[in-house]
Design a protein around this motif. Structure first.
Motif, PDB file in Angstrom:
ATOM      1  N   UNK A 133       0.811  -1.227   0.000  1.00 43.43           N
ATOM      2  CA  UNK A 133       0.000   0.000   0.000  1.00 43.43           C
ATOM      3  C   UNK A 133       0.843   1.275   0.000  1.00 43.43           C
ATOM      4  N   UNK A 134       2.142   1.146  -0.254  1.00 38.41           N
ATOM      5  CA  UNK A 134       3.013   2.321  -0.295  1.00 38.41           C
ATOM      6  C   UNK A 134       3.806   2.467   0.993  1.00 38.41           C
ATOM      7  N   UNK A 135       4.979   3.085   0.879  1.00 45.58           N
ATOM      8  CA  UNK A 135       5.880   3.221   2.028  1.00 45.58           C
ATOM      9  C   UNK A 135       5.193   3.901   3.205  1.00 45.58           C
ATOM     10  N   UNK A 136       4.497   5.006   2.962  1.00 47.79           N
ATOM     11  CA  UNK A 136       3.910   5.774   4.065  1.00 47.79           C
ATOM     12  C   UNK A 136       2.946   4.901   4.869  1.00 47.79           C
ATOM     13  N   UNK A 137       2.045   4.215   4.178  1.00 45.72           N
ATOM     14  CA  UNK A 137       1.042   3.390   4.874  1.00 45.72           C
ATOM     15  C   UNK A 137       1.692   2.177   5.524  1.00 45.72           C
ATOM     16  N   UNK A 138       2.575   1.496   4.792  1.00 45.43           N
ATOM     17  CA  UNK A 138       3.125   0.245   5.304  1.00 45.43           C
ATOM     18  C   UNK A 138       4.154   0.479   6.419  1.00 45.43           C
ATOM     19  N   UNK A 139       4.980   1.518   6.274  1.00 41.92           N
ATOM     20  CA  UNK A 139       5.936   1.821   7.344  1.00 41.92           C
ATOM     21  C   UNK A 139       5.187   2.234   8.607  1.00 41.92           C
TER      22      UNK A 139
END
Lengths: 334, 334
Positions: free
Chosen positions: B223-229
């Motif tokens: 789901x993208x770096x921002x969401x997954x991180x």
């Protein structure tokens, strides 16, 4: 060719020919049975099943509450585990919902899931939540069984007695009552609608039956006797005769059929979602097993040699075969 | 409250509080990680994951061929197994399709499924076929791993280096090119669209990394770096600093961004579906591991103590945090 000409069973055959060819030795069942079965040791096998429920195809919002939908979504997948004699252990639920869905709806849906999960000690361990124009539910269940105590749909032998573990047609009658908004006395209406909306999987019954070597073939009844028996005899390369006068009909179905002028036998043969079990038992062992079992076993016919031949007799006189439910072939059934 | 206010993560938290409370001891991970994990013996655990793909939400007919859709449906679920270091074994696919679907479409879809299935020796053992107004695909994968060689998203420790195993933003750029019908030279266009349409799960990489005890936390980037991180640091009860200038950007993405006037870093941070891995590695072990690995490891930041704090620095200067993809919260991302 459109899928509505090939049908669900035709397509499953295509998938079997493509994917069942080179399976590892520990795969005891691949595509085509109620569950896939993987042997993990001499004493343990894993059963896996996955099924979709789609709005406007399998259910209609307004006819079923969120709790009932959650309850039903889990239960009908547990029924696949029951159909092979297994014990369910784990569930994963994927849910597609419109973005305007109220979280209260979701909480009520999962409250409904929790009821059969608690009753049958199934743990919800994961899944997925996604946006969708219509409500979409996929349930995956993993269960276990002793490899010797698993029954497949391909085990039927000529001479076997064909049985069900519950009355037939109740869920189909319940659906008609809901869809056609038929008013009936609560005493008749309630049990029929309950069969449609809150099926209780025959897990303990399936588990108990699968321990008897005289039970040769078993599956759950989800798409109706005609469709499911046809699958059982195709898999077993045998035929069957059904004695229509022996089909188990509930008093409520008989009453409703009288009032609404339905043919109760047609409902018992063609309508789906009864979620009891269909099995075949060695002829000589049937009476003893029936007496021994603490649950009903209804004898409805017998397995014959002639492959794929499926005959319906009404007091010995052949009647024309009604169709079972196929998601693609039989538009009119739901 | 509508689900688009609570969001996917908010809802997963609710499910965790309801279903993760009384899990059996052998459940090593329930709701909330890439896969559920069940310990079967001292040397073997089972990983299970299930995900939905829904037409008009995850894919658009006309932008992806049936083969590509089948390929992608299996691959993105294999990526969840990769995210924990496992080896996939079995797949079940449930498919909802309009009744007018051509069987040729279905055959092509399953040809697409077969490619990654063959490549990664995954056996398709079952599933379900149903009628639906829109195309709905649910894939369940069962994999295995040694219990010691599984990495969870809750293992990050302050001081860890945050890495990815591939460039970021390619799949997001590919989606923009498809959706906005942008014409670019084939040299730039092809690899970006391929990232979007035919992701290759980092199974061997995940498998190899999970054998190193210095790898503390791992998950796949869907789901993208921002969401997954954000999910990784929430699960690990830590914070993170990302050095935006260190985000791995492909040459193709940089070129396309120049031509189309996109911010490549925004794509790298916010767009989803790169399906490489996000992991954290013990600081002192990082350089040696990076040299030793036969695949790239891109260091993009570090884990800090401060729980849930997620800071993006561009050459040391803080920038405002972009949002990651949430199926319900961020309508504009896809």
């Amino acid at each position: 060719m459109d899928i509505n000409k090939l049908g669900e069973d035709g397509f499953i055959s295509f998938l079997q020919s493509r994917f069942n060819a080179h399976l590892p030795k520990n795969v005891l069942a691949g595509i085509g049975d109620d569950c896939a079965v993987i042997k993990q040791s001499e004493t343990r096998a894993e059963l896996i099943t996955s099924d979709l429920l789609i709005e406007n195809e399998h259910f209609t919002i307004g006819q079923i509450s969120p709790e009932e939908l959650g309850h039903k979504a889990l239960s009908i997948n547990l029924s696949d585990i029951a159909g092979m004699g297994g014990t369910p252990k784990i569930a994963l639920i994927s849910l597609g919902i419109p973005k305007t869905t109220d979280t209260d709806w979701l909480k009520r849906f999962f409250s409904g899931v929790q009821k059969p999960a608690k009753k049958y000690q199934v743990h919800l361990l994961g899944g997925d939540l996604s946006k969708s124009e219509i409500i979409v539910i996929n349930v995956t269940i993993i269960g276990k069984a002793h490899p010797k105590n698993i029954r497949y749909r391909n085990g039927a032998i000529p001479g076997d007695i064909i049985c069900t573990t519950g009355p037939l047609g109740n869920a189909g009658a319940g659906l008609k009552i809901l869809q056609e908004e038929i008013s009936l006395s609560e005493k008749i209406r309630f049990p029929l609608i309950k069969s449609q909306i809150q099926p209780d999987p025959h897990l303990k019954i399936g588990n108990s039956l699968a321990k008897h070597p005289e039970v040769h073939a078993m599956m759950d009844l989800s798409d109706g006797l005609a469709a499911d028996l046809s699958r059982l005899i195709t898999a077993s390369k045998v035929g069957a005769i059904i004695h229509v006068e022996n089909l188990p009909l509930s008093l409520e179905l008989q009453e409703a059929a009288k009032i609404c002028r339905w043919d109760p036998h047609e409902l018992a043969i063609s309508s789906g979602e009864d979620y009891c079990l269909l099995l075949t038992i060695e002829r000589d062992a049937f009476s003893a097993l029936q007496k021994q079992c603490p649950f009903p076993l209804f004898a409805i016919g017998e397995i014959i040699k002639d492959p794929k031949s499926l005959t319906y007799l009404d007091h010995g006189k052949e009647i024309s075969p009604p169709k079972g439910f196929d998601h693609f072939l039989n538009e009119d059934m739901r």
